[in-house]
Every structure is written in structure tokens, then in C-alpha cells.
Design a protein around this motif. Structure first.
Motif, PDB file in Angstrom:
ATOM      1  N   ALA A  12       0.943  -1.091   0.123  1.00  0.00           N
ATOM      2  CA  ALA A  12      -0.175   0.075   0.236  1.00  0.00           C
ATOM      3  C   ALA A  12       0.744   1.214  -0.113  1.00  0.00           C
ATOM      4  CB  ALA A  12      -0.966   0.007   1.194  1.00  0.00           C
ATOM      5  N   ALA A  13       1.918   1.178   0.673  1.00  0.00           N
ATOM      6  CA  ALA A  13       2.871   2.605   0.721  1.00  0.00           C
ATOM      7  C   ALA A  13       3.821   2.738  -0.522  1.00  0.00           C
ATOM      8  CB  ALA A  13       3.755   2.321   1.934  1.00  0.00           C
ATOM      9  N   VAL A  14       3.692   1.559  -1.524  1.00  0.00           N
ATOM     10  CA  VAL A  14       4.279   1.900  -2.770  1.00  0.00           C
ATOM     11  C   VAL A  14       3.519   1.868  -3.851  1.00  0.00           C
ATOM     12  CG1 VAL A  14       6.400   1.230  -1.982  1.00  0.00           C
ATOM     13  CG2 VAL A  14       5.044  -0.625  -2.604  1.00  0.00           C
ATOM     14  N   GLN A  15       2.246   2.143  -3.769  1.00  0.00           N
ATOM     15  CA  GLN A  15       1.261   1.888  -4.884  1.00  0.00           C
ATOM     16  C   GLN A  15       1.647   2.766  -6.025  1.00  0.00           C
ATOM     17  OE1 GLN A  15      -3.034   1.300  -4.254  1.00  0.00           O
ATOM     18  NE2 GLN A  15      -2.467   1.820  -2.131  1.00  0.00           N
ATOM     19  N   ASP A  16       2.303   4.156  -5.677  1.00  0.00           N
ATOM     20  CA  ASP A  16       2.726   4.898  -6.675  1.00  0.00           C
ATOM     21  C   ASP A  16       4.200   4.624  -7.481  1.00  0.00           C
ATOM     22  OD1 ASP A  16       4.069   5.269  -4.126  1.00  0.00           O
ATOM     23  OD2 ASP A  16       4.134   7.608  -4.597  1.00  0.00           O
ATOM     24  N   ARG A  17       4.598   3.567  -7.029  1.00  0.00           N
ATOM     25  CA  ARG A  17       5.863   3.043  -7.756  1.00  0.00           C
ATOM     26  C   ARG A  17       5.634   1.484  -8.142  1.00  0.00           C
ATOM     27  NH1 ARG A  17       8.493   4.254  -2.094  1.00  0.00           N
ATOM     28  NH2 ARG A  17       6.524   5.326  -1.631  1.00  0.00           N
ATOM     29  N   PRO A  18       4.679   1.407  -9.112  1.00  0.00           N
ATOM     30  CA  PRO A  18       4.115   0.121  -9.624  1.00  0.00           C
ATOM     31  C   PRO A  18       5.306  -0.707 -10.080  1.00  0.00           C
ATOM     32  CG  PRO A  18       3.058   1.740 -11.049  1.00  0.00           C
ATOM     33  CD  PRO A  18       3.966   2.382 -10.127  1.00  0.00           C
ATOM     34  N   ALA A  19       6.128  -0.165 -10.963  1.00  0.00           N
ATOM     35  CA  ALA A  19       7.253  -0.575 -11.658  1.00  0.00           C
ATOM     36  C   ALA A  19       8.198  -1.604 -10.509  1.00  0.00           C
ATOM     37  CB  ALA A  19       8.217   0.019 -12.583  1.00  0.00           C
ATOM     38  N   LEU A  20       8.218  -0.788  -9.317  1.00  0.00           N
ATOM     39  CA  LEU A  20       9.248  -1.266  -8.399  1.00  0.00           C
ATOM     40  C   LEU A  20       8.655  -2.727  -7.763  1.00  0.00           C
ATOM     41  CD1 LEU A  20      11.632  -1.299  -6.806  1.00  0.00           C
ATOM     42  CD2 LEU A  20      10.467   0.436  -5.146  1.00  0.00           C
ATOM     43  N   PHE A  21       7.249  -2.301  -7.367  1.00  0.00           N
ATOM     44  CA  PHE A  21       6.739  -3.504  -6.602  1.00  0.00           C
ATOM     45  C   PHE A  21       6.451  -4.864  -7.697  1.00  0.00           C
ATOM     46  CE2 PHE A  21       2.546  -1.499  -7.023  1.00  0.00           C
ATOM     47  CZ  PHE A  21       1.847  -2.619  -7.390  1.00  0.00           C
ATOM     48  N   SER A  22       5.781  -4.629  -8.669  1.00  0.00           N
ATOM     49  CA  SER A  22       5.706  -5.676  -9.621  1.00  0.00           C
ATOM     50  C   SER A  22       7.089  -6.260 -10.057  1.00  0.00           C
ATOM     51  CB  SER A  22       4.978  -5.093 -10.848  1.00  0.00           C
ATOM     52  OG  SER A  22       5.753  -4.200 -11.520  1.00  0.00           O
ATOM     53  N   THR A  23       8.037  -5.606 -10.266  1.00  0.00           N
ATOM     54  CA  THR A  23       9.166  -6.375 -10.673  1.00  0.00           C
ATOM     55  C   THR A  23       9.860  -6.862  -9.338  1.00  0.00           C
ATOM     56  OG1 THR A  23       9.506  -4.516 -12.318  1.00  0.00           O
ATOM     57  CG2 THR A  23      11.554  -6.082 -11.741  1.00  0.00           C
ATOM     58  N   PHE A  24       9.637  -6.334  -8.116  1.00  0.00           N
ATOM     59  CA  PHE A  24       9.955  -7.029  -6.861  1.00  0.00           C
ATOM     60  C   PHE A  24       9.621  -8.578  -6.771  1.00  0.00           C
ATOM     61  CE2 PHE A  24       8.511  -8.116  -2.670  1.00  0.00           C
ATOM     62  CZ  PHE A  24       9.602  -8.536  -2.170  1.00  0.00           C
ATOM     63  N   LEU A  25       8.035  -8.579  -7.040  1.00  0.00           N
ATOM     64  CA  LEU A  25       7.633  -9.774  -7.208  1.00  0.00           C
ATOM     65  C   LEU A  25       8.126 -10.824  -8.090  1.00  0.00           C
ATOM     66  CD1 LEU A  25       3.799  -8.629  -6.584  1.00  0.00           C
ATOM     67  CD2 LEU A  25       5.132  -9.590  -4.981  1.00  0.00           C
ATOM     68  N   MET A  26       8.434 -10.075  -9.121  1.00  0.00           N
ATOM     69  CA  MET A  26       9.048 -11.170 -10.463  1.00  0.00           C
ATOM     70  C   MET A  26      10.420 -11.580  -9.877  1.00  0.00           C
ATOM     71  SD  MET A  26       7.856 -12.565 -12.947  1.00  0.00           S
ATOM     72  CE  MET A  26       8.851 -14.040 -12.922  1.00  0.00           C
ATOM     73  N   TRP A  27      11.306 -10.753  -9.270  1.00  0.00           N
ATOM     74  CA  TRP A  27      12.497 -11.081  -8.583  1.00  0.00           C
ATOM     75  C   TRP A  27      12.422 -12.312  -7.468  1.00  0.00           C
ATOM     76  CZ3 TRP A  27      13.795 -10.387  -3.369  1.00  0.00           C
ATOM     77  CH2 TRP A  27      15.150 -10.753  -2.849  1.00  0.00           C
ATOM     78  N   LEU A  28      11.434 -12.210  -6.562  1.00  0.00           N
ATOM     79  CA  LEU A  28      11.216 -13.413  -5.607  1.00  0.00           C
ATOM     80  C   LEU A  28      10.882 -14.634  -6.512  1.00  0.00           C
ATOM     81  CD1 LEU A  28       8.650 -11.829  -2.646  1.00  0.00           C
ATOM     82  CD2 LEU A  28      11.165 -12.494  -2.443  1.00  0.00           C
ATOM     83  N   LEU A  29       9.984 -14.523  -7.538  1.00  0.00           N
ATOM     84  CA  LEU A  29       9.896 -15.768  -8.349  1.00  0.00           C
ATOM     85  C   LEU A  29      10.928 -15.931  -8.903  1.00  0.00           C
ATOM     86  CD1 LEU A  29       7.254 -17.385  -8.945  1.00  0.00           C
ATOM     87  CD2 LEU A  29       6.967 -16.212 -10.872  1.00  0.00           C
ATOM     88  N   ALA A  30      11.924 -15.224  -9.508  1.00  0.00           N
ATOM     89  CA  ALA A  30      13.037 -15.955 -10.163  1.00  0.00           C
ATOM     90  C   ALA A  30      14.212 -16.271  -9.281  1.00  0.00           C
ATOM     91  CB  ALA A  30      13.643 -14.669 -10.904  1.00  0.00           C
ATOM     92  N   GLU A  31      14.137 -15.763  -8.086  1.00  0.00           N
ATOM     93  CA  GLU A  31      15.028 -16.427  -7.012  1.00  0.00           C
ATOM     94  C   GLU A  31      14.609 -17.857  -6.338  1.00  0.00           C
ATOM     95  OE1 GLU A  31      18.128 -14.523  -5.046  1.00  0.00           O
ATOM     96  OE2 GLU A  31      17.910 -14.580  -7.334  1.00  0.00           O
ATOM     97  N   LEU A  32      13.447 -17.919  -6.422  1.00  0.00           N
ATOM     98  CA  LEU A  32      12.783 -19.314  -5.915  1.00  0.00           C
ATOM     99  C   LEU A  32      13.337 -20.394  -7.232  1.00  0.00           C
ATOM    100  CD1 LEU A  32       9.385 -18.339  -4.552  1.00  0.00           C
ATOM    101  CD2 LEU A  32      11.213 -19.354  -3.342  1.00  0.00           C
ATOM    102  N   PHE A  33      12.970 -19.669  -8.422  1.00  0.00           N
ATOM    103  CA  PHE A  33      13.322 -20.494  -9.520  1.00  0.00           C
ATOM    104  C   PHE A  33      14.630 -21.312  -9.412  1.00  0.00           C
ATOM    105  CE2 PHE A  33      15.061 -21.081 -13.956  1.00  0.00           C
ATOM    106  CZ  PHE A  33      14.094 -22.069 -14.232  1.00  0.00           C
TER     107      PHE A  33
END
Length: 533
Positions: free
Chosen positions: A259-280
Motif C-alpha cells: 500500500a505504501a508503494v502504490q505510486d511505484r508500480p514498476a518497483l513492486f511488480s518487478t520485486f514480485l518477479m524477482w522473488l519468483l526468479a530467486e525461487l526458480f
């Protein structure tokens, strides 16, 4: 002879039971709800998805206000109860209610009766995380090096040429032993590589143009102003922390507070992809399991794909395709299925499609494209169905236990058993304080890295000693005629060691060893750094 009378058409109830037969399972399953047909729900006609098929990925789509978040909550609850850890993005703070039991009421009681659900208010184990501590959750950080050039280029909105140049900078940092931990490390390295002192270091690799470096530096400054300075750094979050269960066997639900970073969509969406990539990169191959090891819900998925480069989309597609064999399921949550590239959409075997709205010609075109992705059905007019569904209703098709698509079922979804609203802030604060992750990741660390090392290179050398301060040279030993000079005494062994360490042979060996160690660092699909076990 009188011709036989035509058979009576099946009743609405019989059609509902026939549709539900396609959702029958022998093993454990998540209960979604009951079949809607003829304008009414049929509690005896259950719609479910086999637990073993959750690693075949899925899509939850629908217009704003149609119930996507509650569907996500419903699935997360049942996965946790089945012992499967869950990761979800809590963009608006609504999903924090998982940590508290739901509140009974007339609407909940009515929905339970319509869906054949023995509804009981239940709280679930939730771990709250927050990007860089921008929120109440446990701070989550990643180092620049772990994030990698491809994902960072997505965050910075770089073009293909700039992305390639950034990859070159990361390559040089690995070879030169310059740890990139936070934004100031990367800024320092970029400035060094276009300076008079450092320009030659990339000469053999094509070099870095000052114009490209300038663009990247400006974007880094903008990212820092948006909060990237607190996200990038140490201690870096270990994705293995996401795969945990409680003492009673329930899967931990990790809610990433955004909620605190809703104005930074590229950051939080890419962070989620980073988590997935690290798990992979870290998880072993396990093949098909009775239940997934982890299910990942990717909310606001359209933000991930908007403006993405071809290389980025290819990496996402490959990650989604291959991570299934590591026991991880991924659900993309978005407003319209057309937000997801076809290469990714083709990997999503489980579909929960809430209502779509057709206010514009583009909406109508998207509706037709969505209908074309569903299995053929004679039980519903899909275009009419998808525009007339109410809140908490959806068109469902999933993969059966044998891997075949189930018939399309208009479904009245069950009500979540946890609180369908943001949790009490005091309850969330208590959960964060009790988390074992707080002590591990609560305080930032700033250790020696590229910034400090490059700053030391630029520091002025110490002044040369004055002539009268130069120590007297030891007089050379006299050699006796025909004899070797006497050996040094044992007390002078440090001098011998100093000569060895200072020799050109040793320095050459040390450089080779350091380079070899640097080359051990490899990068995965997204350019993320693989951690050695």
C-alpha cells in the motif's frame, strides 16, 4: 405407428449436476463454490480444483469490484489449511484480514447455504513483509547485484541498448570484485567507468558511452527519490523464508504489503518477479507432487508486463513454464486476461473469470478475445455470461486430476472464513513483533562495497616522505671471497615473507585467483545472481 415423443430436455438441476461431475476429484481439492445455472445456485453441484493441479498455474481476472480479492483470499485460506505456504501481494491492504477470524452475518450465512459450505470463522498464520520497511511489515531488501540487470532495467524503464549497457556494467562488477549492494554502489561504478581514470576498464568490452551512463544515472536518482534507496541494500531477504509451515502443519501466508508503494508500480511488480526468479534458481526439481510446495499470487499483473522489453517477457515466460516442475504454482491476478502476454496466458490452466465490463469498443474486443480462450460450451452463452455475472460470481474452468480442462461452470463462490476487511493495525503490529524474521531483517546493514572501494581509489595518495625522514639504507653485507653471504637469522623471516608477497610472481597469482573467484558468480534467466548454497 405413432413416432416416439422426443425426450424431455434435462432440467436445470440435472444440467448443474452434469457440469459438476467434471469437477469430481479423488484426492484433496480446494472448494470454489457451487454451479450457477438457470439463474440459481445448486449447493449439491460443487466446483473445485484439485490440489495437485495448483502448480499448473492460474488466472483470476475481472473488472474492479467484481470480487477478485475475495477469490484470492478464499484460495489462500484453503491452501494454508492444506499445509501449502502462500505468497500474495497485498496492494490495498485488504488481505491483511487473513490474520483475523471472519465476522458472522446474514450475508455470510446465506452464501454458506447457497454453496453448501459449513462456514466457520477462522484466522490464519500470516507473515507481513514490506518493501524496504515502507509499511508495518518486516523490511524486505534485495541487493542490486542479486536483483540483476534485466529486472533493474524494467524498473528503470530502459531501452534495449541501455539494458545491454547495464548488463555490461554488472559483468564488470562481478569480474572486478566490486559488490553492488545499494544504489550508491551502482551510481559510483557508473561514474567511475565514464571517468578518465576508469574508462579504460571497459575498453576491451565495447565501452560505456557517457550518454547512456547519464540516462541510467538520472533514472537511478529518480528511483531513489521514490524509495528505492531503502529497498536496495542489506540484509538481503532469503526467498527460502517464504516456504514455511506452522507447528500445527498449516502453511504460512506471506503478505507483501504494497500500500505504501502504490505510486511505484514498476518497483513492486518487478520485486514480485524477482522473488519468483530467486525461487526458480534455488529450488530443486521435484516434478509433479500431490500438493504444491508454494503458491504465488501475482496481483496487479498488468503492471509487470506494461512496457516490458522482449528479453524480459521471454524470461518471464520461461520462468513460468519451468517453475512448475519445482513445485511452485503461480496465479496472475488482473482486470483483463488480455493484460497477460499470450506466451504466459498459455501456461495458465486454472481460470476464475469474474465479470467484464464493455463500456468501449476496446472492451468489446477484449471480451471476444476472452471468450475465445475458454473451452466450448453449450450450457452458457459466454459473452452474455461474462457481462452479467454479479459480485462473487465467476466463470470457472480448471484442470482435472488427469490434466484435462473441466467444462465451463458459472460459479457462486464461497465466502472467505477470515476477515473480509483490513485487519486491526494492533493485531498486525503484534504479528510483526512476534515474527522470527524481525530480528534477522529488521535493521539495515551498510558494509564495504563498490562505493567504498571506488572512493578509496579516487582518494589522493599519501604525501611522499621528506628527504630527512627517509630511513637509512642498510649497508650491503660483505661477501667473503668464494663464499655465499651468510643466511638471514630467524628473526628476519618477516622480511623474507614480505619479499615473497611483494614479488611479481605472487601478485600475478593473486590476480588470477581473484579473477577466477569473480567468474564463479553466474546469473540466471533474469540476470539475477545465483547464491551459492
Amino acid at each position: 405407428m405413432t413416432p416416439p415423443e422426443p425426450a424431455a430436455p434435462p432440467s436445470v438441476a440435472e444440467t448443474a449436476v452434469r457440469i459438476a461431475a467434471g469437477y469430481a476429484t479423488d484426492g484433496p481439492a480446494l472448494e470454489l463454490g457451487s454451479v450457477l445455472h438457470g439463474g440459481q445456485p445448486h449447493p449439491d453441484a460443487a466446483v473445485r480444483v484439485p490440489l495437485s493441479m495448483l502448480n499448473r498455474h492460474g488466472l483470476i481476472a475481472g473488472a474492479t469490484g467484481t470480487g477478485k480479492t475475495k477469490t484470492l483470499q478464499l484460495l489462500a485460506e484453503q491452501l494454508s489449511a492444506a499445509g501449502v505456504p502462500v505468497v500474495l501481494a497485498d496492494v490495498k491492504g485488504d488481505l491483511s484480514g487473513l490474520v483475523q477470524a471472519g465476522v458472522p452475518g446474514d450475508r455470510v450465512t446465506a452464501r454458506a447455504g447457497q454453496t453448501g459450505d459449513d462456514w466457520t470463522p477462522t484466522a490464519f498464520p500470516v507473515e507481513f513483509l514490506a518493501l524496504g520497511g515502507l509499511g508495518t511489515g518486516v523490511p524486505v531488501r534485495a541487493t542490486i547485484s542479486d536483483f540483476g540487470p534485466v529486472l533493474l532495467s524494467k524498473v528503470l524503464d530502459l531501452n534495449a541498448t541501455q539494458e545491454s549497457s547495464l548488463g555490461l556494467v554488472f559483468h564488470h562488477a562481478d569480474d572486478a570484485g566490486l559488490p553492488l549492494l545499494d544504489l550508491k554502489d551502482l551510481r559510483a561504478l557508473l561514474s567511475w567507468l565514464v571517468s578518465d581514470e576508469g574508462r579504460a576498464e571497459l575498453k576491451g568490452l565495447g565501452g560505456l558511452s557517457p550518454a547512456t551512463a547519464g540516462v541510467i544515472l538520472r533514472e537511478l536518482i529518480a528511483l531513489e527519490d521514490l524509495g528505492g534507496d531503502v529497498f536496495f541494500g542489506e540484509p538481503a531477504f532469503e526467498p527460502a523464508e517464504l516456504i514455511r509451515t506452522t507447528d500445527d502443519g498449516r502453511g504460512v501466508v506471506t503478505a507483501v504489503e504494497l500500500a505504501a508503494v502504490q505510486d511505484r508500480p514498476a518497483l513492486f511488480s518487478t520485486f514480485l518477479m524477482w522473488l519468483l526468479a530467486e525461487l526458480f534458481e534455488e529450488l530443486p526439481e521435484v516434478g509433479d507432487l500431490d500438493r504444491p510446495k508454494l503458491v504465488f499470487f501475482f496481483d496487479e499483473a498488468h503492471l509487470l508486463f506494461a512496457g516490458a522489453s522482449k528479453a524480459f517477457l521471454e524470461a518471464v515466460t520461461q520462468t513460468v513454464r519451468l517453475i512448475r516442475s519445482k513445485g511452485v504454482g503461480v496465479f496472475f491476478v488482473t482486470q483483463n486476461p488480455t493484460d497477460v502476454p499470450s506466451g504466459v496466458l498459455g501456461q495458465l490452466g486454472n481460470r476464475v473469470q469474474h465479470a467484464l465490463r464493455t463500456f468501449t469498443p476496446e472492451d468489446a474486443k477484449a471480451l471476444r478475445r476472452t471468450v475465445s480462450t475458454f473451452p466450448k460450451t453449450a450450457d452458457y452463452d459466454l459473452e452474455e455470461l461474462l457481462t452479467s455475472l454479479g459480485t462473487g460470481e465467476a466463470a470457472v474452468t480448471v484442470l482435472s486430476e488427469r490434466g484435462a480442462p473441466t467444462p465451463v461452470a458459472a460459479t457462486l463462490l464461497r465466502a472467505p472464513r477470515s476477515l473480509m476487511a483490513p485487519a486491526d493495525p494492533a493485531v498486525v503490529a503484534q504479528a510483526v513483533a512476534a515474527s522470527p524474521l524481525s530480528a534477522r531483517y529488521g535493521q539495515p546493514v551498510d558494509r564495504d562495497s563498490a562505493y567504498e572501494r571506488l572512493t578509496a581509489r579516487l582518494a589522493a595518495p599519501p604525501p611522499a616522505p621528506e628527504e630527512d625522514e627517509v630511513p637509512e639504507r642498510r649497508a650491503p653485507r660483505r661477501r667473503t671471497s668464494g663464499r655465499r653471504a651468510p643466511e638471514r637469522p630467524a628473526a628476519d623471516d618477516d622480511g623474507v615473507l614480505g619479499e615473497v608477497l611483494g614479488s611479481s610472481v605472487f601478485r600475478s597469482f593473486a590476480r588470477s585467483a581473484a579473477s577466477a573467484l569473480g567468474r564463479e558468480i553466474t546469473r540466471g534467466l533474469f540476470g539475477t545472481r545465483r547464491r551459492r548454497r
